[in-house]
Design a protein around this motif. Structure first.
Motif, PDB file in Angstrom:
ATOM      1  N   ASN A 140     -47.442   4.985  16.646  1.00  0.00           N
ATOM      2  CA  ASN A 140     -48.501   5.995  16.511  1.00  0.00           C
ATOM      3  C   ASN A 140     -48.223   6.955  15.362  1.00  0.00           C
ATOM      4  OD1 ASN A 140     -49.773   4.965  18.851  1.00  0.00           O
ATOM      5  ND2 ASN A 140     -48.364   6.144  20.132  1.00  0.00           N
ATOM      6  N   GLN A 141     -47.257   6.593  14.498  1.00  0.00           N
ATOM      7  CA  GLN A 141     -46.859   7.410  13.348  1.00  0.00           C
ATOM      8  C   GLN A 141     -46.312   8.775  13.769  1.00  0.00           C
ATOM      9  OE1 GLN A 141     -46.680   5.880  10.279  1.00  0.00           O
ATOM     10  NE2 GLN A 141     -47.235   4.189  11.623  1.00  0.00           N
ATOM     11  N   GLU A 142     -45.715   8.822  14.945  1.00  0.00           N
ATOM     12  CA  GLU A 142     -45.079  10.053  15.405  1.00  0.00           C
ATOM     13  C   GLU A 142     -43.568   9.870  15.353  1.00  0.00           C
ATOM     14  OE1 GLU A 142     -46.559  11.767  18.970  1.00  0.00           O
ATOM     15  OE2 GLU A 142     -48.633  11.208  18.523  1.00  0.00           O
ATOM     16  N   LYS A 143     -42.866  10.976  15.043  1.00  0.00           N
ATOM     17  CA  LYS A 143     -41.405  10.916  14.997  1.00  0.00           C
ATOM     18  C   LYS A 143     -40.847  10.993  16.411  1.00  0.00           C
ATOM     19  CE  LYS A 143     -40.282  12.858  10.481  1.00  0.00           C
ATOM     20  NZ  LYS A 143     -39.583  13.971   9.810  1.00  0.00           N
ATOM     21  N   VAL A 144     -39.931  10.074  16.715  1.00  0.00           N
ATOM     22  CA  VAL A 144     -39.288  10.027  18.022  1.00  0.00           C
ATOM     23  C   VAL A 144     -37.771  10.085  17.801  1.00  0.00           C
ATOM     24  CG1 VAL A 144     -38.971   8.662  20.120  1.00  0.00           C
ATOM     25  CG2 VAL A 144     -41.162   8.576  18.908  1.00  0.00           C
ATOM     26  N   LEU A 145     -37.112  11.038  18.444  1.00  0.00           N
ATOM     27  CA  LEU A 145     -35.659  11.172  18.331  1.00  0.00           C
ATOM     28  C   LEU A 145     -34.998   9.997  19.051  1.00  0.00           C
ATOM     29  CD1 LEU A 145     -33.290  13.039  17.421  1.00  0.00           C
ATOM     30  CD2 LEU A 145     -33.354  13.996  19.717  1.00  0.00           C
ATOM     31  N   VAL A 146     -34.137   9.248  18.341  1.00  0.00           N
ATOM     32  CA  VAL A 146     -33.482   8.101  18.965  1.00  0.00           C
ATOM     33  C   VAL A 146     -31.966   8.257  19.077  1.00  0.00           C
ATOM     34  CG1 VAL A 146     -35.255   6.407  18.391  1.00  0.00           C
ATOM     35  CG2 VAL A 146     -33.400   6.810  16.777  1.00  0.00           C
ATOM     36  N   GLU A 147     -31.387   9.186  18.306  1.00  0.00           N
ATOM     37  CA  GLU A 147     -29.933   9.319  18.331  1.00  0.00           C
ATOM     38  C   GLU A 147     -29.539  10.678  17.773  1.00  0.00           C
ATOM     39  OE1 GLU A 147     -27.499   5.811  17.025  1.00  0.00           O
ATOM     40  OE2 GLU A 147     -26.894   7.218  15.467  1.00  0.00           O
ATOM     41  N   SER A 148     -28.519  11.280  18.374  1.00  0.00           N
ATOM     42  CA  SER A 148     -27.957  12.527  17.861  1.00  0.00           C
ATOM     43  C   SER A 148     -26.449  12.380  17.795  1.00  0.00           C
ATOM     44  CB  SER A 148     -28.292  13.706  18.775  1.00  0.00           C
ATOM     45  OG  SER A 148     -29.641  14.057  18.661  1.00  0.00           O
ATOM     46  N   ALA A 149     -25.879  12.843  16.717  1.00  0.00           N
ATOM     47  CA  ALA A 149     -24.423  12.940  16.597  1.00  0.00           C
ATOM     48  C   ALA A 149     -24.118  14.433  16.539  1.00  0.00           C
ATOM     49  CB  ALA A 149     -23.933  12.222  15.348  1.00  0.00           C
ATOM     50  N   GLU A 150     -23.634  14.967  17.655  1.00  0.00           N
ATOM     51  CA  GLU A 150     -23.380  16.401  17.773  1.00  0.00           C
ATOM     52  C   GLU A 150     -21.959  16.719  17.330  1.00  0.00           C
ATOM     53  OE1 GLU A 150     -25.857  18.336  18.615  1.00  0.00           O
ATOM     54  OE2 GLU A 150     -27.231  16.796  19.330  1.00  0.00           O
ATOM     55  N   ALA A 151     -21.651  18.017  17.240  1.00  0.00           N
ATOM     56  CA  ALA A 151     -20.335  18.469  16.787  1.00  0.00           C
ATOM     57  C   ALA A 151     -19.199  17.938  17.661  1.00  0.00           C
ATOM     58  CB  ALA A 151     -20.297  19.994  16.737  1.00  0.00           C
ATOM     59  N   ASP A 152     -19.459  17.734  18.976  1.00  0.00           N
ATOM     60  CA  ASP A 152     -18.387  17.251  19.852  1.00  0.00           C
ATOM     61  C   ASP A 152     -18.184  15.741  19.744  1.00  0.00           C
ATOM     62  OD1 ASP A 152     -20.794  16.643  21.057  1.00  0.00           O
ATOM     63  OD2 ASP A 152     -20.128  17.137  23.082  1.00  0.00           O
ATOM     64  N   ALA A 153     -19.111  15.037  19.114  1.00  0.00           N
ATOM     65  CA  ALA A 153     -18.972  13.589  18.894  1.00  0.00           C
ATOM     66  C   ALA A 153     -19.662  13.227  17.579  1.00  0.00           C
ATOM     67  CB  ALA A 153     -19.581  12.808  20.058  1.00  0.00           C
ATOM     68  N   PRO A 192     -31.625  -3.211  16.005  1.00  0.00           N
ATOM     69  CA  PRO A 192     -32.528  -2.382  16.820  1.00  0.00           C
ATOM     70  C   PRO A 192     -33.443  -1.473  15.988  1.00  0.00           C
ATOM     71  CG  PRO A 192     -30.300  -2.315  17.705  1.00  0.00           C
ATOM     72  CD  PRO A 192     -30.228  -3.082  16.409  1.00  0.00           C
ATOM     73  N   LEU A 193     -33.040  -1.142  14.761  1.00  0.00           N
ATOM     74  CA  LEU A 193     -33.850  -0.262  13.919  1.00  0.00           C
ATOM     75  C   LEU A 193     -34.616  -1.027  12.830  1.00  0.00           C
ATOM     76  CD1 LEU A 193     -31.285   2.656  13.647  1.00  0.00           C
ATOM     77  CD2 LEU A 193     -33.391   2.634  14.985  1.00  0.00           C
ATOM     78  N   ALA A 194     -34.640  -2.357  12.914  1.00  0.00           N
ATOM     79  CA  ALA A 194     -35.377  -3.151  11.925  1.00  0.00           C
ATOM     80  C   ALA A 194     -36.855  -2.785  11.984  1.00  0.00           C
ATOM     81  CB  ALA A 194     -35.203  -4.641  12.209  1.00  0.00           C
ATOM     82  N   GLY A 195     -37.467  -2.698  10.808  1.00  0.00           N
ATOM     83  CA  GLY A 195     -38.894  -2.429  10.721  1.00  0.00           C
ATOM     84  C   GLY A 195     -39.264  -0.971  10.918  1.00  0.00           C
ATOM     85  N   MET A 196     -38.289  -0.111  11.097  1.00  0.00           N
ATOM     86  CA  MET A 196     -38.586   1.299  11.371  1.00  0.00           C
ATOM     87  C   MET A 196     -38.216   2.183  10.188  1.00  0.00           C
ATOM     88  SD  MET A 196     -37.354   1.804  15.265  1.00  0.00           S
ATOM     89  CE  MET A 196     -37.791   0.636  16.545  1.00  0.00           C
TER      90      MET A 196
END
Length: 172
Positions: free
Chosen positions: A22-35, A135-139
């Motif tokens: 739908n051309q909307e941004k979806v958060l799929v992964e975060s790398a935070e300060a603790d990891a 998993p991120l092919a085509g994105m």
């Protein structure tokens, strides 16, 4: 202060979003300060454009950039979705039902011995449909993050081609 360049060990934090159908941004992964994500620049196996966007930055610098499928993991390839005989998944004549579940990623090897991850898409009576696309092919991938640390790689890290210690190879 060290700048990101070939053979530096880079520590970053980031949010990765993808653009959905739908051309909307979806958060799929975060790398935070603790990891955080820690990698050896130039030998990370990450998309070339990802590293190019970080080249020359130093600790404290922020970054925001997007990668198209061509710059990242390629377009989705229907040819990478294959049916595999169910008996391939047998161990001592039995299929491990815990392992063989739709959505699971399984380590596989092709007949040339190349290792890859496959996602179970469908389980039939005699075969299993597996998807070997990244998993991120085509994105379109959107990175928004910050450089936490840049340091010289040790000789051992250079010899091995990956980071050791905190956030590195032994942690996995």
């Amino acid at each position: 202060m060290a700048q990101i360049s070939e053979n530096k060990v880079v520590t970053i934090t980031y949010d990765l979003s993808v653009t959905d159908d739908n051309q909307e941004k979806v958060l799929v992964e975060s790398a935070e300060a603790d990891a955080p994500m820690v990698f050896l620049f130039g030998q990370s196996g990450l998309p070339e454009e990802f590293e190019r966007q970080l080249d020359g930055k130093q600790a404290g610098d922020s970054f925001t950039f997007s990668l198209t499928p061509e710059q990242a993991y390629g377009e989705y390839d229907d040819q990478a979705v294959v049916d595999i005989p169910k008996n391939v998944f047998e161990i001592d004549g039995q299929v491990d039902q815990e392992m063989l579940q739709v959505g699971n990623f399984l380590p596989m090897a092709d007949n040339q011995g190349h290792h890859m991850q496959g996602k179970v898409v469908e389980i039939g009576a005699d075969s299993v449909k597996m998807d070997f696309n990244h998993p991120l092919a085509g994105m379109v991938m959107h990175f928004d993050g910050k450089v936490a640390e840049v340091r010289e790689a040790t000789q051992e890290e250079l010899d091995h081609g990956h980071v050791h210690g905190e956030g590195g190879h032994e942690d996995h």
